[in-house]
Scaffold this active site. Structure first.
Site, PDB file in Angstrom:
ATOM      1  N   ASP A 112       0.803  -1.238   0.000  1.00  0.00           N
ATOM      2  CA  ASP A 112       0.000   0.000   0.000  1.00  0.00           C
ATOM      3  C   ASP A 112       0.830   1.280   0.000  1.00  0.00           C
ATOM      4  OD1 ASP A 112      -2.648  -1.003  -0.114  1.00  0.00           O
ATOM      5  OD2 ASP A 112      -2.457  -1.659   1.970  1.00  0.00           O
ATOM      6  N   ASP A 150      -6.447  -3.274  -6.660  1.00  0.00           N
ATOM      7  CA  ASP A 150      -6.066  -2.026  -6.005  1.00  0.00           C
ATOM      8  C   ASP A 150      -4.589  -1.694  -6.238  1.00  0.00           C
ATOM      9  OD1 ASP A 150      -7.944  -3.789  -4.778  1.00  0.00           O
ATOM     10  OD2 ASP A 150      -8.092  -2.549  -3.001  1.00  0.00           O
TER      11      ASP A 150
HETATM   12  N1  GLY Z   1      -7.425  -0.832  -1.063  1.00  0.00           N
HETATM   13  C1  GLY Z   1      -8.435  -1.293  -0.228  1.00  0.00           C
HETATM   14  C2  GLY Z   1      -9.790  -0.879  -0.624  1.00  0.00           C
HETATM   15  O1  GLY Z   1     -10.026  -0.338  -1.679  1.00  0.00           O
HETATM   16  O2  GLY Z   1     -10.682  -1.081   0.191  1.00  0.00           O
END
Ligand code: GLY
Length: 402
Positions: free
Chosen positions: A117, A177
């Site tokens: 992330d 993501d």
């Molecule tokens: N990246 C996590 C979400 O979109 O919830």
């Protein structure tokens, strides 16, 4: 069989409704955002626990209470990003002071290699600070973050590993993501001249394009890879309704991600992919009239399912950029305008309420009954980013990196 998506009658109908006749008032929206964020800064001070100094950024409301998170949380960079956007729009140095302060709290994540992330945490905070101020310190943070993120790339799979958790379910999970982290890598190559970051980003985008999408260009959420051979082991969901459903925010990460990859590479296959995903979204039979999606396009209880304003904000921001590259740009810009009009009129918090969050009615993870129909910091971040993109479009300015 590949389904051909073009500008359909459905899309035309969606864009011609009365709601669209109203225009998003950017100044008014930022005025509201300033008022709300002033409230938020006070609420953060009230909610801080002196015995837990690592808890730094607002994420959501939990039973009406402000939930703050540590820098390691994937959402920690969004509030600093909101502060940078307010500074960018208003030029008010007080917002810059706050943006710097909250960004400082996140910077240690540049060394955290336990998660993918990095883009969300560091690029949305320090990366936005770098774009706006060109401060050499933020350059160092962005480059170190890219180095750390690159340690999660596996040449055998061709992708960056997303999660270290959930090993009971997946060996080597990669989520859609993760496309959002590639911007940090592209930027690191531009800052250093080291092409290895760019190559990793391209490999990840290509492999994801091959494995993450169905013939109708909807995206799976989680693809599990064999880390030795790169073979696909599973195609699953985590936050969507089911493995074969289309989780709305995931579709947003996809359209935004491939649009950004096209910007950074000019590879026409990325533009085509972004257009195909955009068309899947806009032509979906379950897209509501106001263009703010339900949390999943295939949620079984539609229309009695929660919306996800964060998905709309991500999609709108992505569509504004896509509109500058696509021959169907007018359609994408109008759709984004309609989403933004809906968000700024029907999903907006009353001033002074909701602890200073800007948007209401987002959904974090419906399957785990977590963060359903609540404000979320990333909805606010992408909403303001989309507003700034709309402003630049109106002024014929470049949207590069914005
Ligand atoms: N990246 C996590 C979400 O979109 O919830």
């Amino acid at each position: 069989m590949k389904l051909k998506y073009t500008y359909t009658l459905l899309t035309a109908a969606l864009l011609q409704t009365a709601a669209f006749a109203q225009k998003v008032n950017i100044r008014k929206a930022f005025d509201h955002a300033e008022k709300q964020t002033t409230v938020m800064l006070k609420e953060i001070q009230k909610a801080k626990d002196p015995s837990k100094l690592e808890i730094v950024s607002p994420r959501t409301l939990e039973h009406g209470y402000l939930k703050l998170v540590a820098s390691r949380d994937w959402t920690s960079g969004f509030f600093p990003g909101v502060l940078w956007f307010l500074y960018e729009y208003t030029g008010d140095s007080n917002w810059q002071t706050q943006a710097k302060k909250f960004t400082t709290e996140i910077e240690k994540e540049q060394f955290n290699g336990t998660t993918h992330d990095m883009g969300f945490k560091v690029y949305c905070s320090a990366g936005t600070g770098l774009r706006i101020t060109n401060d050499a310190h933020y350059k160092d943070v962005v480059v170190q973050s890219a180095k750390t993120l690159a340690t999660r790339f596996n040449p055998k799979t061709g992708v960056i590993l997303s999660w270290d958790h959930s090993r009971d379910k997946w060996v080597n999970p990669v989520i859609i993501d993760n496309m959002m982290n590639l911007e940090l890598l592209f930027e690191a190559t531009k800052l250093t001249g080291d092409s290895s970051f760019h190559k990793i980003a391209v490999s990840h985008a290509n492999t994801t394009m091959k494995n993450h999408f169905r013939p109708d260009y909807s995206s799976y959420h989680v693809i599990d890879y064999d880390p030795q051979t790169g073979a696909v082991l599973k195609k699953n969901t985590h936050q969507g309704y089911s493995h074969e459903s289309s989780w709305s925010r995931g579709q947003g990460w996809a359209v935004y991600g491939y649009t950004m990859c096209y910007r950074e590479t000019k590879n026409p296959s990325y533009l085509k992919q972004a257009e195909n995903v955009a068309n899947f979204i806009l032509n979906n039979k379950n897209m509501p009239e106001d263009l703010v999606p339900y949390y999943d396009f295939d949620a079984p209880g539609i229309p009695n399912e929660p919306r996800d304003a964060s998905a709309a904000a991500v999609i709108a921001s992505g569509l504004y950029e896509l509109s500058t590259y696509s021959k169907n740009g007018d359609i994408y810009r109008k759709a984004a305008d309609k989403m933004m009009n809906s968000l700024s009129t029907r999903y907006i918090s009353p001033v002074g309420q909701n602890k200073g969050f800007i948007l209401l009615h987002s959904t974090g993870s419906k399957p785990s009954n977590s963060e359903v129909d609540v404000p979320l910091s990333y909805a606010d971040y992408y909403y303001l980013e989309a507003l700034l993109r709309k402003k630049n479009l109106g002024e014929n300015k470049s949207l590069v990196k914005l």
